[in-house]
Design an enzyme around this catalytic site. Structure first.
Site, PDB file in Angstrom:
ATOM      1  CG  ASP A   1      -2.641  -6.202   6.557  1.00 39.40           C
ATOM      2  OD1 ASP A   1      -3.876  -5.920   6.214  1.00 39.40           O
ATOM      3  OD2 ASP A   1      -2.133  -7.503   6.204  1.00 39.40           O
TER       4      ASP A   1
ATOM      5  CB  SER B   1     -13.805   4.456  -5.793  1.00 36.16           C
ATOM      6  OG  SER B   1     -13.686   4.733  -7.151  1.00 36.16           O
TER       7      SER B   1
ATOM      8  CE1 TYR C   1     -10.989   0.195  -5.726  1.00 36.02           C
ATOM      9  CE2 TYR C   1     -12.221   1.328  -7.661  1.00 36.02           C
ATOM     10  CZ  TYR C   1     -11.054   1.414  -6.372  1.00 36.02           C
ATOM     11  OH  TYR C   1     -10.890   2.549  -5.846  1.00 36.02           O
TER      12      TYR C   1
ATOM     13  CE  LYS D   1     -12.095   1.794  -2.665  1.00 35.83           C
ATOM     14  NZ  LYS D   1     -11.310   2.392  -1.351  1.00 35.83           N
TER      15      LYS D   1
HETATM   16  N1  LIG Z   1      -6.069   6.749  -7.490  1.00 33.53           N
HETATM   17  C1  LIG Z   1      -7.537   6.585  -7.997  1.00 33.53           C
HETATM   18  O1  LIG Z   1      -7.725   6.747  -9.373  1.00 33.53           O
HETATM   19  C2  LIG Z   1      -8.580   6.397  -7.130  1.00 33.53           C
HETATM   20  C3  LIG Z   1      -9.870   6.635  -7.112  1.00 33.53           C
HETATM   21  C4  LIG Z   1     -10.744   6.462  -6.344  1.00 33.53           C
HETATM   22  C5  LIG Z   1     -10.608   5.920  -5.155  1.00 33.53           C
HETATM   23  N2  LIG Z   1      -9.343   5.430  -5.018  1.00 33.53           N
HETATM   24  C6  LIG Z   1      -8.850   5.141  -3.576  1.00 33.53           C
HETATM   25  O2  LIG Z   1      -7.951   5.724  -2.990  1.00 33.53           O
HETATM   26  C7  LIG Z   1      -7.255   5.168  -1.885  1.00 33.53           C
HETATM   27  C8  LIG Z   1      -5.737   5.375  -2.253  1.00 33.53           C
HETATM   28  O3  LIG Z   1      -5.352   4.890  -3.578  1.00 33.53           O
HETATM   29  P1  LIG Z   1      -4.238   5.568  -4.329  1.00 33.53           P
HETATM   30  O4  LIG Z   1      -4.473   5.909  -5.527  1.00 33.53           O
HETATM   31  O5  LIG Z   1      -3.496   6.507  -3.266  1.00 33.53           O
HETATM   32  O6  LIG Z   1      -3.394   3.952  -4.291  1.00 33.53           O
HETATM   33  P2  LIG Z   1      -1.536   3.725  -3.864  1.00 33.53           P
HETATM   34  O7  LIG Z   1      -1.477   2.370  -4.508  1.00 33.53           O
HETATM   35  O8  LIG Z   1      -0.912   4.897  -4.555  1.00 33.53           O
HETATM   36  O9  LIG Z   1      -1.766   3.689  -2.530  1.00 33.53           O
HETATM   37  C9  LIG Z   1      -2.374   2.669  -1.565  1.00 33.53           C
HETATM   38  C10 LIG Z   1      -1.507   2.743  -0.340  1.00 33.53           C
HETATM   39  O10 LIG Z   1      -2.089   1.698   0.708  1.00 33.53           O
HETATM   40  C11 LIG Z   1      -1.254   1.055   1.227  1.00 33.53           C
HETATM   41  N3  LIG Z   1      -1.933  -0.357   1.447  1.00 33.53           N
HETATM   42  C12 LIG Z   1      -2.330  -1.204   0.804  1.00 33.53           C
HETATM   43  N4  LIG Z   1      -2.767  -2.649   1.136  1.00 33.53           N
HETATM   44  C13 LIG Z   1      -2.584  -1.908   2.636  1.00 33.53           C
HETATM   45  C14 LIG Z   1      -3.135  -2.756   3.616  1.00 33.53           C
HETATM   46  N5  LIG Z   1      -3.561  -4.007   3.631  1.00 33.53           N
HETATM   47  N6  LIG Z   1      -2.792  -2.226   4.915  1.00 33.53           N
HETATM   48  C15 LIG Z   1      -2.425  -1.001   4.969  1.00 33.53           C
HETATM   49  N7  LIG Z   1      -1.853  -0.190   3.850  1.00 33.53           N
HETATM   50  C16 LIG Z   1      -2.032  -0.662   2.571  1.00 33.53           C
HETATM   51  C17 LIG Z   1      -0.199   0.842   0.081  1.00 33.53           C
HETATM   52  O11 LIG Z   1       0.995   0.341   0.467  1.00 33.53           O
HETATM   53  C18 LIG Z   1      -0.189   2.211  -0.362  1.00 33.53           C
HETATM   54  O12 LIG Z   1       0.786   3.076   0.103  1.00 33.53           O
HETATM   55  C19 LIG Z   1      -7.545   3.540  -2.299  1.00 33.53           C
HETATM   56  O13 LIG Z   1      -8.645   3.004  -1.318  1.00 33.53           O
HETATM   57  C20 LIG Z   1      -8.255   3.625  -3.528  1.00 33.53           C
HETATM   58  O14 LIG Z   1      -9.192   2.557  -3.923  1.00 33.53           O
HETATM   59  C21 LIG Z   1      -8.135   6.120  -5.525  1.00 33.53           C
END
Ligand SMILES: NC(=O)c1ccc[n+]([C@@H]2O[C@H](COP(=O)([O-])OP(=O)(O)OC[C@H]3O[C@@H](n4cnc5c(N)ncnc54)[C@H](O)[C@@H]3O)[C@@H](O)[C@H]2O)c1
Length: 249
Positions: free
Chosen positions: A62, A136, A149, A153
């Site tokens: 975590d 992001s 958020y 970010k």
């Molecule tokens: N998908 C998008 O559009 C997007 C855009 C910009 C930035 N992001 C960023 O990219 C990153 C990944 O996002 P994603 O789209 O793959 O999301 P996702 O929800 O598919 O994956 C996130 C992962 O983080 C894990 N997680 C959540 N809380 C946690 C914690 N406390 N400790 C450890 N692991 C934890 C989850 O179990 C999951 O496996 C994030 O930081 C998100 O903010 C995503």
């Protein structure tokens, strides 16, 4: 490509949030390019299944808990690459959000990155390395309904620059950069859509904010992460890498 071949052959990487979405694609890409990868995630079932599939190691972590970072790094001899990717997205305006929800968002998206950047130093400072923080497009351009958020970010964006300066001035040979994706269709977007009344309308509004006319794909993000993880980016530190279909313009 494994082992001796590939753009990051022989390097050891640690990817948080590696069990889903962007993290999962980054893990697959790193392994394909010859790295040994520790998949760190709060979701043990998904993380263990992926690790077994790829022949890599899983650690349940975590990212908001300092003692868990220390315990996780205690099991790693040395690291060359850290991707602080784990994150959540809390939907809501300044008026709608509770302080509790705001703090929860920060505990994962900001505290998690702070702790990774801090505790990885002893793992890298003797030989150098690359730390990549997932910010992001929302850390650059604000949305009314993403107050927590946006703030989290943006904090990651600037924390990255402070960390990069410190690593460089100490002569550690560690680089630190932030990556700023636009909306990419991964499970995190489904989780945000589930927080509102009309998820489909929200999805269409995201597409409309990307001048390129579509959302991004995970592999379009892992491509830049791979570049930053490799020695090809040896002169890049403290920089913001935007891959967002033009949505921050
Ligand atoms: N998908 C998008 O559009 C997007 C855009 C910009 C930035 N992001 C960023 O990219 C990153 C990944 O996002 P994603 O789209 O793959 O999301 P996702 O929800 O598919 O994956 C996130 C992962 O983080 C894990 N997680 C959540 N809380 C946690 C914690 N406390 N400790 C450890 N692991 C934890 C989850 O179990 C999951 O496996 C994030 O930081 C998100 O903010 C995503």
């Amino acid at each position: 490509m494994t082992g001796q071949q590939g753009r990051i052959a022989g390097k050891r990487a640690f990817v948080t949030g590696g069990a889903s979405g962007l993290g999962l694609d980054i893990v697959r890409r790193f392994v394909a390019e010859g790295a040994e990868v520790v998949i760190a995630d709060i979701d043990a079932a998904a993380g263990e299944a992926l690790a077994a599939d790829l022949g890599q190691r899983f650690i349940r972590l975590d990212v908001s808990r300092e003692e868990e970072w220390i315990a996780a790094f205690d099991t790693c001899d040395r690291l060359d690459i850290l991707v602080n990717n784990a994150g959540i997205t809390t939907h809501g305006s300044i008026e709608a959000l509770t302080l509790e929800a705001f703090r929860y968002e920060f505990s994962i998206d900001v505290d998690g990155v702070f702790l990774g950047c801090k505790h990885v130093i002893p793992m890298m400072k003797d030989h150098g390395g690359s730390v990549i923080n997932m910010s992001s497009m929302c850390g650059v351009r604000a949305q009314a309904d993403l107050a927590a958020y946006n703030a989290a970010k943006a904090a990651v964006t600037h924390l990255t620059k402070s960390v990069a300066l410190h690593y460089a001035r100490q002569g550690y040979g560690i680089r630190c950069n932030s990556v700023h994706p636009g909306a990419i269709h991964t499970p995190i977007l489904d989780k945000v859509m589930a927080q509102v009344e009309d998820g489909q309308a929200l999805y269409e509004s995201w597409v409309a904010t990307h001048p390129i006319g579509r959302l991004g794909k995970p592999e379009e993000i892992s491509a830049i992460i791979l570049y930053l993880a490799s020695d090809e980016s040896a002169f890049a530190t403290g920089a913001e890498f935007r891959i967002d279909g033009g949505s921050s313009l």
